[in-house]
Design a protein around this motif. Structure first.
Motif, PDB file in Angstrom:
ATOM      1  N   GLY A  19       0.788  -1.221   0.000  1.00 30.62           N
ATOM      2  CA  GLY A  19       0.000   0.000   0.000  1.00 30.62           C
ATOM      3  C   GLY A  19       0.822   1.275   0.000  1.00 30.62           C
ATOM      4  N   GLU A  20       2.149   1.165   0.030  1.00 26.96           N
ATOM      5  CA  GLU A  20       2.993   2.352   0.043  1.00 26.96           C
ATOM      6  C   GLU A  20       3.120   2.938  -1.357  1.00 26.96           C
ATOM      7  N   SER A  21       3.246   4.251  -1.423  1.00 24.88           N
ATOM      8  CA  SER A  21       3.379   4.965  -2.690  1.00 24.88           C
ATOM      9  C   SER A  21       4.692   5.751  -2.679  1.00 24.88           C
ATOM     10  N   ILE A  22       5.501   5.561  -3.724  1.00 25.75           N
ATOM     11  CA  ILE A  22       6.801   6.226  -3.840  1.00 25.75           C
ATOM     12  C   ILE A  22       6.714   7.251  -4.977  1.00 25.75           C
ATOM     13  N   PRO A  23       6.941   8.529  -4.706  1.00 26.76           N
ATOM     14  CA  PRO A  23       6.887   9.531  -5.781  1.00 26.76           C
ATOM     15  C   PRO A  23       8.178   9.553  -6.597  1.00 26.76           C
ATOM     16  N   ILE A  24       8.059   9.980  -7.835  1.00 27.38           N
ATOM     17  CA  ILE A  24       9.200  10.108  -8.753  1.00 27.38           C
ATOM     18  C   ILE A  24       9.202  11.528  -9.299  1.00 27.38           C
ATOM     19  N   ARG A  25      10.373  12.148  -9.253  1.00 31.57           N
ATOM     20  CA  ARG A  25      10.553  13.478  -9.866  1.00 31.57           C
ATOM     21  C   ARG A  25      11.979  13.538 -10.387  1.00 31.57           C
ATOM     22  N   LEU A  26      12.126  13.421 -11.687  1.00 34.86           N
ATOM     23  CA  LEU A  26      13.442  13.354 -12.324  1.00 34.86           C
ATOM     24  C   LEU A  26      13.587  14.506 -13.317  1.00 34.86           C
ATOM     25  N   PHE A  27      14.576  15.354 -13.086  1.00 38.82           N
ATOM     26  CA  PHE A  27      14.818  16.511 -13.958  1.00 38.82           C
ATOM     27  C   PHE A  27      15.775  16.091 -15.077  1.00 38.82           C
ATOM     28  N   LEU A  28      15.385  16.336 -16.311  1.00 38.44           N
ATOM     29  CA  LEU A  28      16.188  15.927 -17.471  1.00 38.44           C
ATOM     30  C   LEU A  28      17.229  16.959 -17.884  1.00 38.44           C
ATOM     31  N   ALA A  29      17.125  18.175 -17.385  1.00 37.68           N
ATOM     32  CA  ALA A  29      18.004  19.249 -17.874  1.00 37.68           C
ATOM     33  C   ALA A  29      19.464  18.992 -17.547  1.00 37.68           C
ATOM     34  N   GLY A  30      19.766  18.204 -16.549  1.00 39.04           N
ATOM     35  CA  GLY A  30      21.150  18.004 -16.153  1.00 39.04           C
ATOM     36  C   GLY A  30      21.873  16.893 -16.885  1.00 39.04           C
ATOM     37  N   TYR A  31      21.230  16.279 -17.863  1.00 36.17           N
ATOM     38  CA  TYR A  31      21.834  15.139 -18.560  1.00 36.17           C
ATOM     39  C   TYR A  31      22.025  15.452 -20.044  1.00 36.17           C
ATOM     40  N   GLU A  32      22.977  14.761 -20.646  1.00 35.23           N
ATOM     41  CA  GLU A  32      23.265  14.945 -22.076  1.00 35.23           C
ATOM     42  C   GLU A  32      22.317  14.063 -22.884  1.00 35.23           C
ATOM     43  N   LEU A  33      21.279  14.674 -23.390  1.00 34.47           N
ATOM     44  CA  LEU A  33      20.251  13.952 -24.129  1.00 34.47           C
ATOM     45  C   LEU A  33      20.079  14.562 -25.511  1.00 34.47           C
ATOM     46  N   THR A  34      19.603  13.763 -26.421  1.00 34.36           N
ATOM     47  CA  THR A  34      19.265  14.212 -27.774  1.00 34.36           C
ATOM     48  C   THR A  34      17.811  13.847 -28.034  1.00 34.36           C
ATOM     49  N   PRO A  35      17.178  14.454 -29.014  1.00 35.74           N
ATOM     50  CA  PRO A  35      15.825  14.015 -29.360  1.00 35.74           C
ATOM     51  C   PRO A  35      15.812  12.565 -29.853  1.00 35.74           C
ATOM     52  N   THR A  36      14.681  11.935 -29.700  1.00 32.87           N
ATOM     53  CA  THR A  36      14.511  10.582 -30.235  1.00 32.87           C
ATOM     54  C   THR A  36      14.619  10.619 -31.758  1.00 32.87           C
ATOM     55  N   MET A  37      15.405   9.702 -32.310  1.00 27.14           N
ATOM     56  CA  MET A  37      15.606   9.623 -33.761  1.00 27.14           C
ATOM     57  C   MET A  37      15.197   8.236 -34.229  1.00 27.14           C
ATOM     58  N   ARG A  38      14.283   8.188 -35.166  1.00 26.46           N
ATOM     59  CA  ARG A  38      13.774   6.914 -35.639  1.00 26.46           C
ATOM     60  C   ARG A  38      14.061   6.755 -37.128  1.00 26.46           C
ATOM     61  N   ASP A  39      14.828   5.744 -37.425  1.00 29.60           N
ATOM     62  CA  ASP A  39      15.112   5.368 -38.818  1.00 29.60           C
ATOM     63  C   ASP A  39      15.612   6.575 -39.618  1.00 29.60           C
ATOM     64  N   ILE A  40      16.693   7.181 -39.148  1.00 27.69           N
ATOM     65  CA  ILE A  40      17.249   8.361 -39.801  1.00 27.69           C
ATOM     66  C   ILE A  40      17.918   7.942 -41.106  1.00 27.69           C
ATOM     67  N   ASN A  41      17.325   8.349 -42.206  1.00 26.00           N
ATOM     68  CA  ASN A  41      17.842   8.038 -43.548  1.00 26.00           C
ATOM     69  C   ASN A  41      18.077   6.533 -43.722  1.00 26.00           C
ATOM     70  N   LYS A  42      17.311   5.734 -42.989  1.00 30.68           N
ATOM     71  CA  LYS A  42      17.409   4.265 -43.028  1.00 30.68           C
ATOM     72  C   LYS A  42      18.807   3.770 -42.665  1.00 30.68           C
ATOM     73  N   LYS A  43      19.480   4.523 -41.769  1.00 38.41           N
ATOM     74  CA  LYS A  43      20.840   4.152 -41.354  1.00 38.41           C
ATOM     75  C   LYS A  43      20.942   3.871 -39.857  1.00 38.41           C
ATOM     76  N   PHE A  44      20.256   4.650 -39.030  1.00 33.87           N
ATOM     77  CA  PHE A  44      20.383   4.442 -37.589  1.00 33.87           C
ATOM     78  C   PHE A  44      19.161   5.004 -36.876  1.00 33.87           C
ATOM     79  N   SER A  45      19.021   4.609 -35.610  1.00 34.83           N
ATOM     80  CA  SER A  45      17.945   5.080 -34.749  1.00 34.83           C
ATOM     81  C   SER A  45      18.513   5.304 -33.353  1.00 34.83           C
ATOM     82  N   VAL A  46      17.893   6.239 -32.612  1.00 33.93           N
ATOM     83  CA  VAL A  46      18.252   6.512 -31.226  1.00 33.93           C
ATOM     84  C   VAL A  46      16.954   6.576 -30.429  1.00 33.93           C
TER      85      VAL A  46
END
Length: 410
Positions: free
Chosen positions: A315-342
């Motif tokens: 019955g316990e509830s654990i909250p989650i709050r994760l800030f993304l600004a501090g990490y090195e991230l890129t946008p999601t890339m799907r089937d870029i020029n049929k060569k790669f995906s991220v």
């Protein structure tokens, strides 16, 4: 038969005195006649070989001439050295924003930042090192190139954008000068990316064509793809567990996050019969390159965030709050020029007292938000970013300020 009379001592000394001179004449004769031995010297004994020396004929190089095929300082004597400095300058270099981008060796450098649809203009500057010399060329050109390079196939560069501008016809350059160029409304469909096995880059390349060796200068730029707020952004809710041992329910507030967003969620423990001592949430980037049987997957853990330490109860509830600004991230890339995906995944990990790990992965979509800096963008870049997402109907163009206002979209 008549026996041959032995040679006299005086004649032997005379013959021995002539032999060194003849041997030296044979060496020079062999070099000057292309290795053929004259008849008069063919009966002379060969030179004694040194220990370990192979039996190949030694040739004498005439003095005063360089050895053929030997690079060095003599190259500039024949005009092979580079006699001009080439530089590429952008027209708006003083006002254009720069963005940090990771290079192939892991370092970070700053490059000029562009968006899809923006014009790329500037000048190619030529500075002669010797003002008294003329520079002959077969033409001068500048190119704007977008290409994908797979590290396991470095010999092949896959170009998806290739624009060429001819700056000068074949002729001579007698003094230092600059040539203007402009690529209007350049389509830049993908974001710049440097990963584990692939690199997507945009660059300008100026080329002075010459007969022997071209003079080439390249300048990299960084491209960011801006997106609008997604029309549908439903929450993620899922129940997972182990039968009669563990039953949890986790919920994330959204399925699509921008790169400066905050992940908010909750974890409910419905059944706990395992002694859990630790729980964390990981951000995993999965890079996929290649096609068919030649597919390579590379997982990289971007972040680890501890959300619980200690044994939970039912019955316990654990909250989650994760800030993304501090990490090195890129946008999601799907089937870029049929060569790669991220792709990116949220990995929920539970560890019990016996160090056994229980985890559940859930894919999330990351996108780049047009922030307040976007107000300084050109009108054409705003139109291009809307066209990229396909959310703006024809004839309706929103200003960058409206796009950056989150309240207008919610």
């Amino acid at each position: 038969m008549r026996a041959a009379s032995p040679a006299r001592p005086a004649e032997q000394r005379k013959r021995r005195a002539l032999l060194p001179g003849r041997a030296a004449g044979w060496l020079v004769g062999a070099a000057s006649t292309g290795g053929r031995v004259p008849r008069a010297c063919s009966a002379l004994p060969p030179e004694p070989r040194r220990p370990g020396e192979r039996g190949r004929r030694r040739r004498v190089q005439p003095s005063g001439l360089p050895r053929p095929g030997r690079p060095g300082g003599d190259m500039s004597f024949f005009g092979f050295g580079q006699s001009v400095d080439v530089d590429i300058l952008l027209n708006d270099a003083d006002s254009r924003k720069r963005a940090e981008h990771k290079t192939e060796d892991g370092k970070k450098d700053k490059y000029f930042l562009f968006y899809d649809g923006e014009t790329v203009s500037g000048k190619v500057s030529l500075a002669l090192k010797n003002p008294n010399k003329r520079l002959e060329h077969q033409g001068i050109k500048v190119e704007f190139i977008g290409q994908i390079e797979l590290y396991y196939d470095r010999g092949n560069h896959h170009e998806f954008v290739s624009l060429v501008k001819d700056l000068a016809r074949p002729g001579e350059v007698t003094q230092s000068q600059a040539f203007d160029f402009e690529f209007t409304h350049v389509e830049k469909p993908y974001e710049s990316y440097t990963g584990q096995n692939v690199k997507l880059r945009y660059f300008l390349r100026a080329t002075i064509s010459r007969r022997l060796n071209d003079v080439v200068k390249e300048m990299d730029i960084v491209v960011h793809t801006l997106s609008t707020y997604p029309e549908l952004n439903s929450s993620i809710k899922m129940e997972v567990g182990i039968e009669d041992c563990l039953h949890i329910e986790f919920e994330y507030n959204k399925s699509k996050y921008h790169l400066k967003d905050v992940i908010v969620g909750k974890i409910y423990f419905l059944l706990v019969r395992i002694k859990i001592k630790h729980m964390e949430i990981d951000i995993i980037k999965r890079e996929t390159t290649g096609t068919g049987p030649n597919v390579y997957h590379e997982n990289d853990t971007i972040a680890k965030y501890e959300i619980m330490d200690g044994a939970p109860v039912r019955g316990e509830s654990i909250p989650i709050r994760l800030f993304l600004a501090g990490y090195e991230l890129t946008p999601t890339m799907r089937d870029i020029n049929k060569k790669f995906s991220v792709r990116y995944y949220l990995n929920l990990v539970l560890i019990d007292e016996e160090e056994r790990r229980y985890f559940k992965q859930q894919e999330v979509v990351l996108w780049r938000k047009g922030d307040i800096v976007r107000k300084s963008m050109s009108h054409q870049a705003a139109i291009a970013s809307q066209r990229f997402e396909g959310t703006a109907p024809l004839g309706e163009v929103r200003t960058p300020g409206q796009l950056s206002d989150g309240s207008s979209r919610q």
